[in-house]
Design an enzyme around this catalytic site. Structure first.
Site, mmCIF file in Angstrom:
data_model
loop_
_atom_site.group_PDB
_atom_site.id
_atom_site.type_symbol
_atom_site.label_atom_id
_atom_site.label_comp_id
_atom_site.label_asym_id
_atom_site.label_seq_id
_atom_site.Cartn_x
_atom_site.Cartn_y
_atom_site.Cartn_z
ATOM 1 C CB SER A 118 -0.897 0.009 1.244
ATOM 2 O OG SER A 118 -1.524 1.268 1.411
ATOM 3 C CE1 TYR A 171 -4.077 -2.093 4.674
ATOM 4 C CE2 TYR A 171 -3.525 0.159 4.046
ATOM 5 C CZ TYR A 171 -3.860 -1.136 3.698
ATOM 6 O OH TYR A 171 -3.972 -1.480 2.366
#
Length: 367
Positions: free
Chosen positions: A148, A173
């Site tokens: 990501s 995350y």
């Protein structure tokens, strides 16, 4: 790099009912001949499972027109016995791991969901790839996995390049995604597993995740509610249309990092990382204006809709970043591709789908 013919081989896509996963499977079903495509997903309730069922229905329709086979299996990558049995049954040649607990802010509410899926689940995938070579078998030829743009955190260096330091994540995350990259590299080095990680930049499009700003904003606009824009609307995002992301994934799937040996006779880690982003950061206020215009054009909002009356400019929130900006030149260099879809084109496709999906939901309620 080593070229892989994706036709007539077993392929695993985890997170197959997710936004990117379902679009990838649909593309593979359209393009490949004689492949055996298996998708898994645990269909959790992080957002509405009905949207995931909707995507799976579309995949079943694609499969009826495809020369490749498709099978969906309900399961969790954090379940080691399930993953081991799956790999034993299918002897996958290519694995695309897209299953993950997504979202930045949710990590402050439920951190264990990230540990289970993004860490335990990913190690289970790596271990299954490792043991796919047991007994002299050919095993997994390429593991492609989702990272990501969140790993770049609050980096001030623009644009973000894969060689930049990413050691200061600003969300759980992001920390788990950086951990995925480190774990994949170590397994590539130790067990000579060709791996490629892809850092996605704010993926959007039809049938996307309802927790993403563009989707949740569309819902609120349609209900006449107010939309909060953080950092007073002064964030910039490198939005990437889902078809561009899928194109990048497919090209990467077909070319795995080459296996080589160092002077010590041990493997040189066949590991690679790429950004997949449009390379055109958009101001959040401008992005929302285009979204509103396309929702008006699609007939979701009235022509005289007053966007300014439906926005609330608020301060920055923990875990978020001011700007994302991808340097995708290595992707262009190695695969001849960079995302091309403009925000206007992408949001137009989303707005048209959004109208149809809401209409379908309303007709279902009436029945």
């Amino acid at each position: 790099m080593r070229e892989i013919n994706l036709n007539s081989i077993p392929v695993l896509v985890t997170g197959a009912a997710g936004f990117i996963g379902s679009n990838l499977v649909a593309r593979l079903l359209r393009d490949l001949e004689g492949a055996n495509i298996v998708g898994i997903d645990n269909l959790n309730d992080y957002y509405s499972p009905s949207l995931k069922s909707y995507r799976l229905k579309i995949l079943d329709e694609e499969a009826r027109r495809s020369s490749s086979s498709w099978r969906f299996i309900l399961g969790n990558i954090a379940d080691k016995s399930f993953i081991d049995e799956l790999f034993s049954d299918y002897s996958f040649a290519v694995v695309v791991n897209l299953a993950a607990q997504a979202g930045v802010r949710y990590g402050m509410e439920n951190p264990y969901a990230y540990v289970e899926s993004n860490l335990v689940g990913f190690v289970n995938i790596l271990e299954a790839c490792r043991h796919s070579y047991d007994g002299g078998k050919k095993g997994v030829e390429h593991l492609v996995y989702a990272s990501s743009s969140s790993v770049y955190g609050g980096s001030k260096k623009i644009p973000f390049s894969v060689g930049d330091p990413v050691d200061e994540p600003v969300s759980l995350y992001a920390a788990t995604k950086k951990s995925n990259e480190l774990l994949a590299h170590s397994y590539a080095k130790l067990y000579d597993i060709p791996t490629t990680g892809l850092r996605f930049f704010t993926v959007y499009g039809p049938a996307g995740r309802p927790d993403m700003l563009y989707y949740s904003a569309a819902e609120k606009f349609a209900r006449g509610e107010t939309v909060k824009l953080f950092n007073y609307g002064n964030c910039r995002r490198d939005f990437t249309y889902v078809d561009d992301v899928v194109e990048g994934i497919v090209r990467v799937m077909r070319s795995s990092p080459s296996r080589r040996r160092g002077d010590d006779g041990l493997p040189i880690a066949p590991a690679a990382l790429y950004n997949i982003g449009g390379g055109r950061p958009e101001n959040l206020l401008e992005f929302m204006t285009v979204l509103q215009e396309e929702l008006v054009d699609a007939g979701v909002l009235p022509a005289d809709y007053d966007f300014n009356a439906r926005r609330e400019l608020v301060p920055m929130q923990p875990g978020d970043v001011v700007e994302t900006y991808a340097d995708s030149s290595p992707l262009e260099r190695d695969f001849g591709f960079v995302p091309q879809t403009t925000i206007r084109e992408g949001l137009r496709q989303f707005a048209r789908w959004f109208k149809e999906y809401r209409a379908e939901g309303e007709s279902t309620k009436e029945e």
